[in-house]
Design a protein around this motif. Structure first.
Motif, mmCIF file in Angstrom:
data_model
loop_
_atom_site.group_PDB
_atom_site.id
_atom_site.type_symbol
_atom_site.label_atom_id
_atom_site.label_comp_id
_atom_site.label_asym_id
_atom_site.label_seq_id
_atom_site.Cartn_x
_atom_site.Cartn_y
_atom_site.Cartn_z
ATOM 1 N N PRO A 1 -32.307 22.942 35.584
ATOM 2 C CA PRO A 1 -31.654 23.854 34.630
ATOM 3 C C PRO A 1 -30.133 23.779 34.658
ATOM 4 O O PRO A 1 -29.490 23.876 33.605
ATOM 5 N N LEU A 2 -29.554 23.564 35.851
ATOM 6 C CA LEU A 2 -28.096 23.475 35.942
ATOM 7 C C LEU A 2 -27.567 22.224 35.252
ATOM 8 O O LEU A 2 -26.567 22.258 34.534
ATOM 9 N N TYR A 3 -28.230 21.104 35.466
ATOM 10 C CA TYR A 3 -27.797 19.866 34.814
ATOM 11 C C TYR A 3 -27.925 19.974 33.297
ATOM 12 O O TYR A 3 -27.042 19.538 32.552
ATOM 13 N N LEU A 4 -29.027 20.565 32.837
ATOM 14 C CA LEU A 4 -29.207 20.752 31.397
ATOM 15 C C LEU A 4 -28.153 21.690 30.823
ATOM 16 O O LEU A 4 -27.660 21.493 29.714
ATOM 17 N N ILE B 1 -24.998 19.736 30.268
ATOM 18 C CA ILE B 1 -25.128 18.822 29.133
ATOM 19 C C ILE B 1 -24.974 19.574 27.825
ATOM 20 O O ILE B 1 -24.254 19.145 26.912
ATOM 21 N N MET B 2 -25.614 20.727 27.720
ATOM 22 C CA MET B 2 -25.517 21.519 26.499
ATOM 23 C C MET B 2 -24.100 22.074 26.330
ATOM 24 O O MET B 2 -23.599 22.162 25.207
ATOM 25 N N LYS B 3 -23.476 22.428 27.437
ATOM 26 C CA LYS B 3 -22.113 22.929 27.366
ATOM 27 C C LYS B 3 -21.164 21.854 26.829
ATOM 28 O O LYS B 3 -20.265 22.130 26.045
ATOM 29 N N GLY B 4 -21.421 20.594 27.263
ATOM 30 C CA GLY B 4 -20.597 19.494 26.777
ATOM 31 C C GLY B 4 -20.720 19.297 25.274
ATOM 32 O O GLY B 4 -19.775 18.905 24.598
#
Length: 255
Positions: A243-246, A249-252
């Protein structure tokens, strides 16, 4: 007798006790979603998923404290070899066992459940070329310096061009200078539904490589603090990281 008692206690504690500062080295340029920010400073906010995970371990376990230092990746590796830093995040390579300690099972196999990340890397190409890109020998792929997937792609027959950063690699694809770059298309068991420039670019499945990122320790640190090393790996095994990696990615995509 007193000296013997102290020696026995020190030996016992090196095996059973834990609690030590860990000098953790990571590269001085952004490598989202793992690391964010450029230069030698660790961002106070949104440092990257990998750094945030290690910070969460420090919060959960007061015996473990990470001191983060940022240097060029090759410098991090050199300093780890000389025991000047204690840990890095690295994929497993047989030659790295000469100066890195990875989590292993009793039978000697890598303990992948103790990895800090599990990424699938796909070729990233223009959407109009996803289905037309065939073969390997005629395909040029831009890959940032230091990415281990470079050797994998070269072995598969692709022509690899190295760039300074991931952004540079994306720019070359967008401008049509190269056919593709490489990007994260799977995290854990989940496909990444978006990434930088996903309005123009798309991932070509299946993944070219499945990469596990491990918190790997220097030989010296692992020998002196085996319990701390095992405690870090145990925390990573229990911590949900996908969840943290996702999130990053979405924040980017939103920025």
């Amino acid at each position: 007798m007193k000296f013997v008692a102290i020696w026995v206690f020190s030996l016992f504690c090196s095996i059973t006790c834990y609690g030590s500062e860990i000098i953790f080295c990571y590269e001085d340029k952004a490598l989202p979603p793992m690391f964010m920010g450029e230069g030698f400073d660790v961002p106070k906010e949104d440092p990257g998923a990998s750094i945030e995970i290690l910070q969460k371990i420090t919060i959960a376990d007061p015996h473990i404290h990470f001191q983060f230092v940022r240097r060029p990746w090759k410098r991090c590796l050199a300093d780890l070899t000389l025991n000047k830093v204690d840990a890095v995040i690295a994929s497993y390579r047989e030659e790295r066992e000469s100066f890195m300690v990875f989590p292993k099972r009793v039978d000697g196999r890598l303990h992948t459940r103790k990895a800090i990340s599990q990424f699938g890397s796909c070729l990233i190409v223009k959407k109009t070329r996803v289905n037309r890109l065939q073969g390997t020998a005629s395909v040029t792929v831009a890959v940032p310096n230091g990415y281990s997937v470079s050797s994998v792609l070269a072995e598969q027959g692709y022509r690899v061009i190295n760039t300074y950063s991931q952004n540079d690699a994306y720019d070359l694809v967008l401008k049509g200078v190269v056919d593709a770059t490489v990007g994260i298309c799977e995290i854990g068991q989940e496909k990444v539904i978006g990434f930088l420039h996903s309005d123009s670019l798309a991932a070509k499945y299946p993944a070219s490589e499945m990469n596990y990122g491990f918190v790997a320790f220097s030989k010296g640190y692992a020998k002196e603090h085996p319990s701390t090393v095992n405690a870090v790996w145990q925390h990573l095994e229990k911590m949900p990281s996908t969840p943290l990696y996702l999130k990053y990615i979405m924040k980017g995509l939103e920025d």
